[in-house]
Enzyme design. Structure first.
Site, mmCIF file in Angstrom:
data_model
loop_
_atom_site.group_PDB
_atom_site.id
_atom_site.type_symbol
_atom_site.label_atom_id
_atom_site.label_comp_id
_atom_site.label_asym_id
_atom_site.label_seq_id
_atom_site.Cartn_x
_atom_site.Cartn_y
_atom_site.Cartn_z
ATOM 1 C CG HIS A 94 -10.839 -1.238 14.309
ATOM 2 N ND1 HIS A 94 -10.780 -1.059 12.953
ATOM 3 C CD2 HIS A 94 -12.008 -1.925 14.529
ATOM 4 C CE1 HIS A 94 -11.837 -1.609 12.365
ATOM 5 N NE2 HIS A 94 -12.619 -2.135 13.305
ATOM 6 C CG ASP A 150 -7.923 4.846 10.192
ATOM 7 O OD1 ASP A 150 -9.059 5.250 9.913
ATOM 8 O OD2 ASP A 150 -7.688 3.706 10.636
ATOM 9 C CG HIS A 196 -4.190 -3.103 7.239
ATOM 10 N ND1 HIS A 196 -4.721 -4.348 7.045
ATOM 11 C CD2 HIS A 196 -5.226 -2.252 7.404
ATOM 12 C CE1 HIS A 196 -6.042 -4.254 7.079
ATOM 13 N NE2 HIS A 196 -6.378 -3.001 7.297
HETATM 14 C C1 LIG Z 1 -2.506 -2.274 12.451
HETATM 15 C C2 LIG Z 1 -1.459 -2.986 13.312
HETATM 16 C C3 LIG Z 1 -2.084 -3.369 14.653
HETATM 17 C C4 LIG Z 1 -1.014 -4.233 12.572
HETATM 18 O O1 LIG Z 1 -0.105 -4.834 13.403
HETATM 19 P P1 LIG Z 1 0.626 -6.185 13.058
HETATM 20 O O2 LIG Z 1 0.038 -6.875 11.883
HETATM 21 O O3 LIG Z 1 0.624 -6.936 14.320
HETATM 22 O O4 LIG Z 1 2.018 -5.679 12.644
HETATM 23 P P2 LIG Z 1 3.334 -6.445 13.067
HETATM 24 O O5 LIG Z 1 3.362 -6.713 14.533
HETATM 25 O O6 LIG Z 1 3.466 -7.644 12.198
HETATM 26 O O7 LIG Z 1 4.429 -5.376 12.767
HETATM 27 C C5 LIG Z 1 5.758 -5.727 12.489
HETATM 28 C C6 LIG Z 1 6.676 -4.731 13.101
HETATM 29 O O8 LIG Z 1 6.311 -3.413 12.695
HETATM 30 C C7 LIG Z 1 6.029 -2.621 13.835
HETATM 31 N N1 LIG Z 1 4.901 -1.764 13.540
HETATM 32 C C8 LIG Z 1 3.736 -2.110 12.945
HETATM 33 N N2 LIG Z 1 2.946 -1.043 12.841
HETATM 34 C C9 LIG Z 1 3.639 -0.008 13.375
HETATM 35 C C10 LIG Z 1 3.339 1.349 13.563
HETATM 36 N N3 LIG Z 1 2.171 1.835 13.171
HETATM 37 N N4 LIG Z 1 4.266 2.125 14.141
HETATM 38 C C11 LIG Z 1 5.449 1.626 14.544
HETATM 39 N N5 LIG Z 1 5.786 0.351 14.398
HETATM 40 C C12 LIG Z 1 4.885 -0.462 13.815
HETATM 41 C C13 LIG Z 1 5.702 -3.607 14.925
HETATM 42 O O9 LIG Z 1 5.936 -3.025 16.196
HETATM 43 C C14 LIG Z 1 6.659 -4.708 14.619
HETATM 44 O O10 LIG Z 1 7.941 -4.334 15.043
HETATM 45 P P3 LIG Z 1 8.948 -5.413 15.663
HETATM 46 O O11 LIG Z 1 9.104 -6.461 14.614
HETATM 47 O O12 LIG Z 1 10.175 -4.616 15.949
HETATM 48 O O13 LIG Z 1 8.271 -5.938 16.889
HETATM 49 C C15 LIG Z 1 -0.236 -2.080 13.529
HETATM 50 O O14 LIG Z 1 0.369 -1.821 12.295
HETATM 51 C C16 LIG Z 1 -0.576 -0.809 14.260
HETATM 52 O O15 LIG Z 1 -0.662 -0.810 15.486
HETATM 53 N N6 LIG Z 1 -0.785 0.303 13.513
HETATM 54 C C17 LIG Z 1 -1.157 1.564 14.107
HETATM 55 C C18 LIG Z 1 -2.645 1.615 14.379
HETATM 56 C C19 LIG Z 1 -3.455 1.881 13.153
HETATM 57 O O16 LIG Z 1 -3.130 2.723 12.327
HETATM 58 N N7 LIG Z 1 -4.569 1.151 13.050
HETATM 59 C C20 LIG Z 1 -5.488 1.276 11.929
HETATM 60 C C21 LIG Z 1 -5.419 0.028 11.103
HETATM 61 S S1 LIG Z 1 -6.416 0.185 9.636
#
Ligand SMILES: CC(C)(COP(=O)(O)OP(=O)(O)OC[C@H]1O[C@@H](n2cnc3c(N)ncnc32)[C@H](O)[C@@H]1OP(=O)(O)O)[C@@H](O)C(=O)NCCC(=O)NCCS
Length: 264
Positions: free
Chosen positions: A108, A207, A156
């Site tokens: 987050h 971010d 996201h």
């Molecule tokens: C924000 C977040 C939790 C959303 O996650 P989510 O909606 O669950 O995304 P998904 O799980 O649907 O992602 C789909 C795929 O992309 C990958 N992915 C998503 N964000 C990623 C990232 N930042 N880096 C690498 N891989 C990522 C997932 O691992 C998943 O891979 P898989 O299908 O091989 O398992 C995630 O993108 C993340 O952890 N981002 C980094 C943290 C961040 O910047 N947070 C601030 C948010 S405003």
């Protein structure tokens, strides 16, 4: 639970948080407190109290953009936390404390600091060309994704085709890169973004541009998430007041997946 008392407490936190952040940044550098000034607006004062100098309009504007974009963002994890705590008829300060706990996690609000850790891990060299920095960042990203690392500042939960806040923040970052003459930072930024888009079609979130913007302004990385908090206090407290006005206990149910009956 009187709405006018809740509003007063909210305004007090909104007023106090910038001072807490600014003074913590100064304390970390062994510097004395700088008093706020009546002739400066919110963003001008925030930077004045942090750095003890009047920042130029371009920098103040970029900071203001970040504060506006961070202020409120519907039912994100920290706001939801504040809503849940309020729904038990707990007090406003407890709801804000819980929200801070949720926000500081790297998935987050902690992501803006984590972005800077990524840049530092790749290595920032002020004398490097934009192209060379971009090539190193691209190679870093390819290696990170090959190791199945989560790269902070990308992806996201809601925005699957791009975070609508990013263009405004990226424009502010571009202006800071120009102002501080740090084109190698743009190389790192572009290199990571391009490699992530090519490999996984995942786009930056707010971010991602916010982290390097705060870095260029002179904030320590540890202060980035507190900056986010100083802004998001507006959204949290508005949600708390709204929840209180028409409350029902938030109590989700879970779906059980497992054997129908277990022997004990
Ligand atoms: C924000 C977040 C939790 C959303 O996650 P989510 O909606 O669950 O995304 P998904 O799980 O649907 O992602 C789909 C795929 O992309 C990958 N992915 C998503 N964000 C990623 C990232 N930042 N880096 C690498 N891989 C990522 C997932 O691992 C998943 O891979 P898989 O299908 O091989 O398992 C995630 O993108 C993340 O952890 N981002 C980094 C943290 C961040 O910047 N947070 C601030 C948010 S405003």
């Amino acid at each position: 639970s009187d709405p006018s008392v809740e509003l007063r407490k909210s305004k007090e936190l909104f007023a106090a948080f910038p001072a807490v952040v600014a003074y913590d940044q100064r304390r970390r550098r062994g510097l004395d407190v700088v008093e706020p000034r009546d002739d400066l607006d919110y963003s001008q004062n925030f930077l004045w109290m942090t750095f003890g100098e009047e920042y130029p309009a371009e920098v103040v504007d970029a900071f203001r953009v970040s504060m506006v974009l961070y202020a409120e963002h519907s039912f994100n994890a920290s706001t939801f936390t504040a809503r849940v705590i309020t729904s038990t008829e707990s007090d406003l300060h407890s709801a804000v404390t819980g929200a801070i706990g949720a926000l500081k996690g790297s998935l987050h609000g902690g992501a803006n600091e984590a972005v800077m850790h990524t840049f530092n891990e790749i290595g920032i060299d002020k004398n490097e060309s934009r192209e060379d920095a971009a090539a190193r960042a691209k190679a870093w990203m390819e290696a990170a994704l090959a190791e199945k690392r989560k790269v902070m500042g990308f992806g996201h939960r809601v925005y699957k085709s791009g975070d609508s806040r990013v263009p405004s923040m990226k424009e502010a970052l571009d202006k800071m890169i120009e102002y501080y003459g740090r084109h190698e930072m743009l190389g790192l930024y572009d290199g990571l973004e391009k490699a992530m888009a090519e490999a996984k079609d995942i786009l930056p979130n707010l971010d991602y541009p916010a982290g390097p913007t705060y870095h260029l302004m002179g904030f320590d990385t540890d202060m980035f998430t507190p900056l986010f908090i100083a802004s998001r206090i507006t959204g949290w407290t508005a949600h708390i007041i709204e929840q209180r006005a028409d409350n029902a206990l938030i109590r989700p149910l879970s779906l059980y997946h497992g054997p129908d009956q277990r022997e004990v």
